[in-house]
Design a protein around this motif. Structure first.
Motif, PDB file in Angstrom:
ATOM      1  N   SER A 378     -10.104   8.601  -6.568  1.00  0.00           N
ATOM      2  CA  SER A 378      -9.260   7.440  -6.825  1.00  0.00           C
ATOM      3  C   SER A 378      -8.550   7.037  -5.553  1.00  0.00           C
ATOM      4  O   SER A 378      -8.618   7.738  -4.535  1.00  0.00           O
ATOM      5  CB  SER A 378      -8.222   7.777  -7.906  1.00  0.00           C
ATOM      6  N   LEU A 379      -7.834   5.914  -5.614  1.00  0.00           N
ATOM      7  CA  LEU A 379      -7.021   5.507  -4.464  1.00  0.00           C
ATOM      8  C   LEU A 379      -5.974   6.573  -4.169  1.00  0.00           C
ATOM      9  O   LEU A 379      -5.745   6.921  -2.998  1.00  0.00           O
ATOM     10  CB  LEU A 379      -6.360   4.157  -4.739  1.00  0.00           C
ATOM     11  N   GLU A 380      -5.338   7.082  -5.198  1.00  0.00           N
ATOM     12  CA  GLU A 380      -4.307   8.101  -5.006  1.00  0.00           C
ATOM     13  C   GLU A 380      -4.887   9.346  -4.342  1.00  0.00           C
ATOM     14  O   GLU A 380      -4.257   9.934  -3.444  1.00  0.00           O
ATOM     15  CB  GLU A 380      -3.679   8.470  -6.354  1.00  0.00           C
ATOM     16  N   ASP A 381      -6.071   9.732  -4.744  1.00  0.00           N
ATOM     17  CA  ASP A 381      -6.734  10.891  -4.148  1.00  0.00           C
ATOM     18  C   ASP A 381      -7.063  10.625  -2.682  1.00  0.00           C
ATOM     19  O   ASP A 381      -6.881  11.501  -1.824  1.00  0.00           O
ATOM     20  CB  ASP A 381      -8.006  11.203  -4.936  1.00  0.00           C
ATOM     21  N   VAL A 383      -5.469   8.649  -0.625  1.00  0.00           N
ATOM     22  CA  VAL A 383      -4.227   8.706   0.144  1.00  0.00           C
ATOM     23  C   VAL A 383      -3.793  10.146   0.378  1.00  0.00           C
ATOM     24  O   VAL A 383      -3.375  10.519   1.484  1.00  0.00           O
ATOM     25  CB  VAL A 383      -3.117   7.906  -0.564  1.00  0.00           C
ATOM     26  N   LEU A 384      -3.916  10.986  -0.645  1.00  0.00           N
ATOM     27  CA  LEU A 384      -3.536  12.390  -0.491  1.00  0.00           C
ATOM     28  C   LEU A 384      -4.374  13.081   0.578  1.00  0.00           C
ATOM     29  O   LEU A 384      -3.847  13.826   1.415  1.00  0.00           O
ATOM     30  CB  LEU A 384      -3.695  13.118  -1.830  1.00  0.00           C
ATOM     31  N   GLU A 404      -4.942  -3.019  -3.484  1.00  0.00           N
ATOM     32  CA  GLU A 404      -5.196  -1.776  -2.759  1.00  0.00           C
ATOM     33  C   GLU A 404      -4.658  -1.863  -1.335  1.00  0.00           C
ATOM     34  O   GLU A 404      -4.110  -0.884  -0.809  1.00  0.00           O
ATOM     35  CB  GLU A 404      -6.695  -1.477  -2.751  1.00  0.00           C
ATOM     36  N   ARG A 407      -1.042  -1.054  -1.396  1.00  0.00           N
ATOM     37  CA  ARG A 407      -0.785   0.369  -1.626  1.00  0.00           C
ATOM     38  C   ARG A 407      -1.040   1.190  -0.366  1.00  0.00           C
ATOM     39  O   ARG A 407      -0.248   2.093  -0.032  1.00  0.00           O
ATOM     40  CB  ARG A 407      -1.681   0.878  -2.770  1.00  0.00           C
ATOM     41  N   ASP A 411       1.633   3.508   1.689  1.00  0.00           N
ATOM     42  CA  ASP A 411       1.557   4.958   1.523  1.00  0.00           C
ATOM     43  C   ASP A 411       0.904   5.737   2.663  1.00  0.00           C
ATOM     44  O   ASP A 411       1.131   6.947   2.782  1.00  0.00           O
ATOM     45  CB  ASP A 411       0.811   5.285   0.222  1.00  0.00           C
TER      46      ASP A 411
END
Length: 461
Positions: A378-381, A383-384, A404, A407, A411
């Motif tokens: 995912s996008l969150e993944d 970024v992490l 996106e 975000r 981030d």
């Protein structure tokens, strides 16, 4: 490390130099201080005239100095010539824009009255001699992006260049001399790294800038902090290259190859960690690996070469250790991964997949043509994974989704975020990083003001 030109294509030592002794270094620092007293009073027009002349000479020398750079550190000669051209362009940019960037600033009238004054301004004044500790990977560009704004601001420069590019270092001093800059405006110090500390402690040296390794940055920052001197540091990078489902996958994969292997992969802002959304991972990986396999590795003096040798035997060993550690820990080698049996310090374009957090290559900068592939859910993944690094120099994101974009801008922990293209430096845009990639900025108005005394001038009512 000896001060010498060693051809990385075959390991042959071509020319060696004696390090300057204490008396010669003292003479040069004394000259820098004396020159600054008068050079600081020159006009922007006069400085611009000299800098434009230096740019003209560099353009005339483009082929010759390009060959010297390639001989000393191994980059493909077509890239070396492009580096020289970029330097000339940036010198012209600062010659044109420096006066405006450093123009006096007038506070709001109501603030001046509120302070009890009749008028006030902020003026940017030069600091004095600045020590530049520079690396070998872009032996002209790293220096010019410091020297052009510093000289236009009225400072003078002392260059401690990497020991494996002495001919380029001496060329730079000669370039500014031939352009007509006063003697002492820009001097090369042929010294080893062990001599830097004492020079930085000299009260006549007012500030320092360093581009290089994290340990070198720590050493300079430590001494500068003790001496209470301004520094700008541009250190390592392990830049993410994120590909989301809305991206143009063909173009993203094609640019990814260039982004990883530019300068033989020896660039702080080269994309190194390729983080691809699972929906397009297989398609991207297939194209990216094919592109890396298709690269021409060979004589850097050959116009058709894409990737030349690494700059040193130690550099190759360091890169090889990272790859071997990843392989032992279970990484999959999609291409490359083995040192060729030939003279010189070669390493093939390499792609590794299945990277985990325990592998050294996940935490450390791979300085050579080695890419690591990550799958993001995912996008969150994404970024992490991107932020899971001690570095924060630049970043690349491929997406056509505006939400996106917002975000990622919010981030990602980096000094630059480049969408749908690869990271590149330009004199109009600030350049630098966060976390262990350093602090301060080069280029643009931010860069030229780093080594200025920002002075408040106030007049009573």
């Amino acid at each position: 490390m000896p001060i010498a030109t060693v051809n990385p294509a075959n390991g042959e030592t071509l020319k060696t130099y004696e390090a300057m002794g204490e008396e010669e270094v003292e003479r040069r620092i004394r000259l820098a201080e004396a020159t600054f007293r008068t050079y600081r009073t020159t006009t922007f027009a006069e400085r611009a005239r000299l800098l434009v002349r230096a740019a003209e000479l560099l353009e005339e020398d483009q082929a010759d100095i390009g060959a010297v750079m390639t001989t000393e550190m191994g980059k493909p000669v077509k890239q070396a010539r492009a580096e020289a051209a970029k330097c000339a362009k940036s010198m012209r940019w600062y010659a044109e824009h420096a006066e405006g960037l450093l123009a006096d600033e007038e506070p709001a009238e109501h603030d001046v009255k509120d302070s009890g004054g009749s008028r006030a301004l902020v003026r940017y004044r030069p600091l004095g001699p600045v020590l530049a500790v520079m690396p070998w990977n872009f032996p002209l560009w790293q220096v010019i992006r410091f020297a052009a704004p510093a000289l236009m601001a009225g400072n003078v420069g002392l260059l401690k260049h990497a020991s494996n590019v002495p001919q380029t270092a001496l060329y730079l001093e000669d370039l500014f001399h031939r352009a007509g800059f006063p003697e002492g405006c820009f001097q090369t110090l042929l010294i080893g790294s062990g001599a830097v500390d004492e020079i930085l402690r000299d009260e006549r040296v007012r500030a320092a800038t360093l581009t290089g390794s994290e340990p070198a940055g720590r050493a300079v920052a430590s001494t500068a902090g003790e001496m209470i001197k301004k520094t700008v540091l541009e250190l390592g990078g392990s830049d993410p290259y994120i590909v989301m489902p809305s991206a143009d996958i063909d173009r993203a994969a094609k640019i990814a190859v260039t982004a990883r292997v530019q300068n033989n992969g020896q660039s702080c802002i080269a994309a190194k960690r390729f983080i691809v959304h699972t929906d397009v991972y297989d398609a991207f990986a297939e194209r990216f690996v094919a592109g890396m396999k298709a690269l021409t590795v060979g004589d850097p003096m050959d116009e058709g070469t894409d990737v030349g040798p690494l700059s040193s035997e130690q550099g190759r060993s360091d890169l090889e250790e990272l790859v071997d550690d990843a392989k032992r820990s279970g990484a999959a080698v999609l291409c490359g991964g083995e040192r060729p049996d030939r003279e010189g310090w070669w390493y093939p374009p390499t792609v590794l997949a299945g990277i985990d957090r325990e592998m050294r290559i996940h935490r450390e900068e791979a300085f050579g043509p080695v890419a690591t592939l990550y799958r993001a859910d995912s996008l969150e993944d994404a970024v992490l994974i991107a932020n899971d690094t001690p570095f924060g120099l630049s970043s690349n994101v491929w997406t056509r989704d505006d939400a996106e974009v917002d975000r990622f801008v919010r981030d990602l922990e980096a000094g630059g975020i480049f969408f749908n293209g690869m990271t590149a430096s330009h004199p109009a845009f600030p350049f630098g990083g966060v976390k262990r990639s350093g602090y301060g900025r080069e280029l643009s108005g931010h860069g030229i003001r780093e080594f200025c005394n920002i002075t408040t001038v106030w007049h009573g009512a």
